[in-house]
Design a protein around this motif. Structure first.
Motif, short mmCIF file in Angstrom:
data_model
loop_
_atom_site.label_atom_id
_atom_site.label_comp_id
_atom_site.label_asym_id
_atom_site.label_seq_id
_atom_site.Cartn_x
_atom_site.Cartn_y
_atom_site.Cartn_z
N ALA A 1 0.84 -1.20 0.00
CA ALA A 1 0.00 0.00 0.00
C ALA A 1 0.87 1.25 0.00
O ALA A 1 1.86 1.33 0.72
CB ALA A 1 -0.93 0.02 1.21
N ASP A 2 0.49 2.21 -0.80
CA ASP A 2 1.11 3.52 -0.83
C ASP A 2 0.67 4.29 0.42
O ASP A 2 -0.51 4.31 0.75
CB ASP A 2 0.64 4.24 -2.10
N MET A 3 1.60 4.94 1.11
CA MET A 3 1.23 5.68 2.32
C MET A 3 0.30 6.85 2.02
O MET A 3 -0.31 7.41 2.93
CB MET A 3 2.48 6.13 3.08
N ARG A 4 0.18 7.23 0.76
CA ARG A 4 -0.77 8.28 0.39
C ARG A 4 -2.18 7.74 0.19
O ARG A 4 -3.13 8.51 0.01
CB ARG A 4 -0.31 8.98 -0.88
N GLN A 5 -2.34 6.42 0.21
CA GLN A 5 -3.65 5.78 -0.01
C GLN A 5 -3.77 4.58 0.92
O GLN A 5 -3.92 3.45 0.47
CB GLN A 5 -3.81 5.35 -1.47
N LEU B 1 8.05 13.82 -2.69
CA LEU B 1 8.88 14.92 -3.18
C LEU B 1 8.13 16.22 -3.39
O LEU B 1 8.73 17.21 -3.82
CB LEU B 1 9.57 14.50 -4.49
N SER B 2 6.83 16.24 -3.11
CA SER B 2 6.06 17.47 -3.30
C SER B 2 5.23 17.76 -2.06
O SER B 2 4.91 16.86 -1.27
CB SER B 2 5.13 17.35 -4.51
N ARG C 1 1.33 16.24 2.20
CA ARG C 1 0.08 16.56 2.90
C ARG C 1 -0.90 15.40 2.81
O ARG C 1 -1.55 15.05 3.81
CB ARG C 1 -0.54 17.82 2.30
N THR C 2 -1.00 14.81 1.64
CA THR C 2 -1.93 13.69 1.46
C THR C 2 -1.57 12.53 2.38
O THR C 2 -2.44 11.92 3.02
CB THR C 2 -1.92 13.22 -0.01
N ALA C 3 -0.28 12.21 2.47
CA ALA C 3 0.15 11.10 3.32
C ALA C 3 -0.14 11.38 4.78
O ALA C 3 -0.67 10.52 5.51
CB ALA C 3 1.64 10.83 3.10
N THR D 1 1.74 19.80 11.81
CA THR D 1 0.77 20.68 12.46
C THR D 1 -0.41 20.96 11.54
O THR D 1 -1.58 20.88 11.96
CB THR D 1 1.45 22.01 12.85
N GLU D 2 -0.11 21.27 10.31
CA GLU D 2 -1.15 21.56 9.32
C GLU D 2 -2.09 20.38 9.12
O GLU D 2 -3.29 20.55 8.86
CB GLU D 2 -0.49 21.93 7.99
N ALA D 3 -1.57 19.15 9.27
CA ALA D 3 -2.38 17.95 9.07
C ALA D 3 -3.28 17.63 10.25
O ALA D 3 -4.05 16.67 10.20
CB ALA D 3 -1.47 16.76 8.77
N GLY D 4 -3.20 18.40 11.34
CA GLY D 4 -4.11 18.21 12.45
C GLY D 4 -3.53 17.47 13.64
O GLY D 4 -4.27 16.85 14.40
#
Length: 269
Positions: free
Chosen positions: A100-104, A126-127, A132-134, A229-232
């Motif tokens: 599994a991809d850590m972004r999904q 790299l972006s 943020r998604t991960a 922090t931004e991710a909550g």
């Protein structure tokens, strides 16, 4: 992720990954002891449900499972995830492991007490968007007040010096000593670098030379703290190798409670 593919890198490395350690089993035990201690500090004795979302061949996950935690592994590399499950079974432990991809992350909301992302794995993203998604996905699968644990290289120092290689690491095989080292090629932005991972494997009277390539984003502690922090997440803390005993800086943070949980706490007070 950009080329070269991180999945290809770890698919190819999975068979030889343990050769980066002088004693892989000893390293598993040591890492589980340190990471387990950080988990206890935040969540109590446990055992706890743990997702290792970059489990590789099981270096952290197997040790935590053997220490009594209920661990699930996932990794971008299906080859590495399969080896992690097999290595755990060979040591008398159970480690369900998925590709599994850590972004999904394919897990239900609030499924885990702990999400672990170790061994500098996060910096393959790299972006800003992918990072943020991960992190939002890791937050989603954590319970309220659940613990996020991330380990990365000490990039605050590295970004200043921009090293071009790492010292060789030597491990013992049945055929002799294996040698691992890396070459780093920095991008013009001064933050990202292409990594060439070399392994010299003894083969009778010569060497087999294996080279894999991937890319990292050298995130400094202030940068990663801002993203987390931004991710909550709240109660963000950095644990240096000197203070924790771990071989990399460790970030710990807790999922901020949901509005529903806050309302419940207020009514229960």
């Amino acid at each position: 992720m950009s080329e070269p593919s991180a999945r290809d890198f770890y698919d190819d490395l999975a068979h030889d990954y343990h050769l980066m350690f002088r004693d892989w089993d000893a390293s598993m035990a040591y890492q589980a002891e340190v990471l387990g201690g950080l988990i206890r500090q935040s969540l109590g004795a446990g055992p706890h449900t743990v997702l290792d979302c970059s489990c590789g061949i099981g270096t952290q996950a197997i040790g935590l499972a053997r220490a009594g935690h209920q661990v699930v592994g996932s990794d971008l590399s299906p080859v590495a995830a399969a080896r992690a499950a097999a290595e755990a079974a060979a040591r008398g432990s159970r480690l369900p492991a998925a590709a599994a991809d850590m972004r999904q992350l394919p897990f239900k909301e609030t499924s885990f007490d702990v999400v672990l992302c170790a061994d500098n794995s996060l910096t393959h993203l790299l972006s800003v968007q992918h990072l943020r998604t991960a992190l939002l996905g890791m937050r989603r699968v954590l319970r309220d007040d659940g613990l996020l644990v991330i380990t990365v290289r000490a990039y605050d120092e590295t970004r200043q010096t921009r090293p071009t290689s790492t010292p060789p690491q030597v491990s013992q095989t049945r055929d002799g000593q294996a040698i691992t080292f890396q070459l780093w090629h920095w991008h013009e932005d001064g933050e990202r670098y292409d990594l060439e991972h070399f392994q010299l494997i003894p083969a009778k009277n010569t060497w087999q030379v294996r080279v894999r390539r991937t890319t990292h984003w050298a995130l400094t502690p202030p940068q990663l703290t801002e993203f987390v922090t931004e991710a909550g997440f709240t109660q963000i803390a950095w644990h240096s190798p000197a203070s924790s005993g771990y071989y990399q800086p460790v970030l710990t943070a807790q999922r901020a409670p949901s509005a529903q949980q806050l309302r419940h706490r207020l009514h229960s007070a």
